[in-house]
Design an enzyme around this catalytic site. Structure first.
Site, PDB file in Angstrom:
ATOM      1  N   SER A  89       0.829  -1.202   0.000  1.00 62.21           N
ATOM      2  CA  SER A  89       0.000   0.000   0.000  1.00 62.21           C
ATOM      3  C   SER A  89       0.866   1.256   0.000  1.00 62.21           C
ATOM      4  O   SER A  89       0.497   2.268  -0.582  1.00 62.21           O
ATOM      5  CB  SER A  89      -0.952   0.014   1.198  1.00 62.21           C
ATOM      6  OG  SER A  89      -0.240  -0.048   2.417  1.00 62.21           O
ATOM      7  N   GLU A  90       2.058   1.197   0.632  1.00 61.07           N
ATOM      8  CA  GLU A  90       3.033   2.285   0.525  1.00 61.07           C
ATOM      9  C   GLU A  90       4.460   1.752   0.557  1.00 61.07           C
ATOM     10  O   GLU A  90       4.734   0.716   1.175  1.00 61.07           O
ATOM     11  CB  GLU A  90       2.873   3.314   1.668  1.00 61.07           C
ATOM     12  CG  GLU A  90       1.808   4.358   1.431  1.00 61.07           C
ATOM     13  CD  GLU A  90       0.522   4.056   2.149  1.00 61.07           C
ATOM     14  OE1 GLU A  90      -0.479   4.721   1.873  1.00 61.07           O
ATOM     15  OE2 GLU A  90       0.520   3.127   2.984  1.00 61.07           O
ATOM     16  N   THR A  91       5.328   2.494  -0.109  1.00 60.97           N
ATOM     17  CA  THR A  91       6.770   2.243  -0.101  1.00 60.97           C
ATOM     18  C   THR A  91       7.474   3.564   0.195  1.00 60.97           C
ATOM     19  O   THR A  91       7.098   4.602  -0.349  1.00 60.97           O
ATOM     20  CB  THR A  91       7.247   1.685  -1.449  1.00 60.97           C
ATOM     21  OG1 THR A  91       6.619   0.419  -1.689  1.00 60.97           O
ATOM     22  CG2 THR A  91       8.756   1.511  -1.482  1.00 60.97           C
ATOM     23  N   HIS A 102       1.246   5.082   8.373  1.00 59.27           N
ATOM     24  CA  HIS A 102       1.951   3.823   8.621  1.00 59.27           C
ATOM     25  C   HIS A 102       3.364   3.817   8.045  1.00 59.27           C
ATOM     26  O   HIS A 102       4.276   3.250   8.654  1.00 59.27           O
ATOM     27  CB  HIS A 102       1.088   2.628   8.171  1.00 59.27           C
ATOM     28  CG  HIS A 102       1.492   1.913   6.944  1.00 59.27           C
ATOM     29  ND1 HIS A 102       1.060   2.278   5.691  1.00 59.27           N
ATOM     30  CD2 HIS A 102       2.277   0.812   6.770  1.00 59.27           C
ATOM     31  CE1 HIS A 102       1.551   1.439   4.794  1.00 59.27           C
ATOM     32  NE2 HIS A 102       2.287   0.549   5.409  1.00 59.27           N
TER      33      HIS A 102
END
Length: 226
Positions: free
Chosen positions: A57-59, A84
Site C-alpha cells: 500500500s506504501e513504499t 503507517h
C-alpha cells in the site's frame, strides 16, 4: 539500526519490509517497503515504478537518514504524508524526527509502541463513514473504485474503542488497506478524543490528541523476513 531484510536482484535494489500497526499478538499489520538508500531510485518516475512493482500500500524512499527526509509512494501516486510509512520507518531506522513533504514529524518509542506526532490537516482527504455496529463494518463488501472510504463503528464508545476498515478505491490493486494511520488521524480530529482502533484483519492503531492541533499516532512494528 536494524539490518536490511530483503534484496530484489531483478531491480538491484535493497529494501526492508516491516509490518506496521500489528495486533497485540504480533500478527497482522500493514506491510511497508523501505528503501534505505533513495539514490538507488533518484527520480519520481523510477520510484513510482518500483512502488508499483512491490505492490505494498506504501513504499518509502529514504533520502537523508540523518535528517529523516523521506519520500512516500503508493502503487499509483506520491503522497506528501502517510501514517503507517512514517511509524514503520521511525521504528526501522530509530529516528526521532522525519521530514516527509508535508512537514516535520517527531517520533518516539514507548515500550512496544512507536509513536509519531502529526496533524490531521496533512492527511489526504478521506470519506469517514460511520456504521451502527462493528458487525456492519465486518460485513461490508469492497466497494467499486472511485472514493477513498474509511468505514467505522463504535465497539465501546466509553472506552474509545473503534472497529474500522479502509477501502482506498484507487484501482491500483490495493482493494482494502489493512491499517491506515492518516485516516485514524482524521477520525481522531473529528471525534476530539483518544482512540483505540482495530482495523482490517486485526491491526491496532492508537491515537491521542495533543497540544496545538497535533495528534499522536502509535502502534507496534515487526520485521517481515522473506
Amino acid at each position: 539500526m536494524r539490518p536490511a531484510a530483503c534484496f530484489n536482484a531483478r531491480v538491484n535494489t535493497a529494501y526492508d519490509v516491516v509490518a506496521v500497526f500489528c495486533g497485540g499478538d504480533g500478527r497482522h499489520g500493514n506491510p511497508l517497503g523501505v528503501v534505505r538508500d533513495g539514490r538507488s531510485h533518484p527520480d519520481e518516475a523510477s520510484r513510482q515504478a518500483f512502488a508499483k512493482r512491490l505492490g505494498f500500500s506504501e513504499t518509502v524512499f529514504v533520502d537523508d537518514p540523518e535528517r529523516g527526509v523521506v519520500d512516500i509512494y503508493t502503487p499509483g501516486v506520491r503522497l506528501p504524508f502517510a501514517g503507517h510509512p512514517l511509524v514503520g520507518t521511525a521504528w526501522l531506522l530509530d529516528l526521532e524526527v522525519l521530514n516527509p513533504p508535508a512537514g516535520e514529524v517527531w517520533a518516539r518509542s514507548d515500550g512496544e509502541f512507536t509513536w509519531i506526532t502529526a496533524r490531521a490537516a496533512w492527511a489526504p482527504e478521506r470519506t469517514l463513514r460511520q456504521y451502527a455496529s462493528a458487525g456492519e463494518v465486518d460485513a461490508l463488501d469492497v466497494p467499486p473504485p472511485g472514493e477513498w472510504i474509511y468505514a467505522w463503528a463504535w465497539e465501546d464508545e466509553a472506552a474509545g474503542r473503534i472497529r474500522a476498515r479502509a477501502f482506498p478505491g484507487r484501482g491500483d490493486g490495493i482493494d482494502e488497506d489493512e491499517a491506515t494511520g492518516a485516516a485514524a488521524l482524521l477520525l481522531t480530529a473529528r471525534l476530539g478524543r483518544a482512540l483505540n482502533i482495530t482495523q482490517g484483519r486485526g491491526s491496532q492503531l492508537l491515537t491521542a490528541p495533543g497540544p496545538d492541533g497535533t495528534i499522536e499516532l502509535g502502534g507496534r512494528v515487526r520485521e517481515i523476513r522473506r
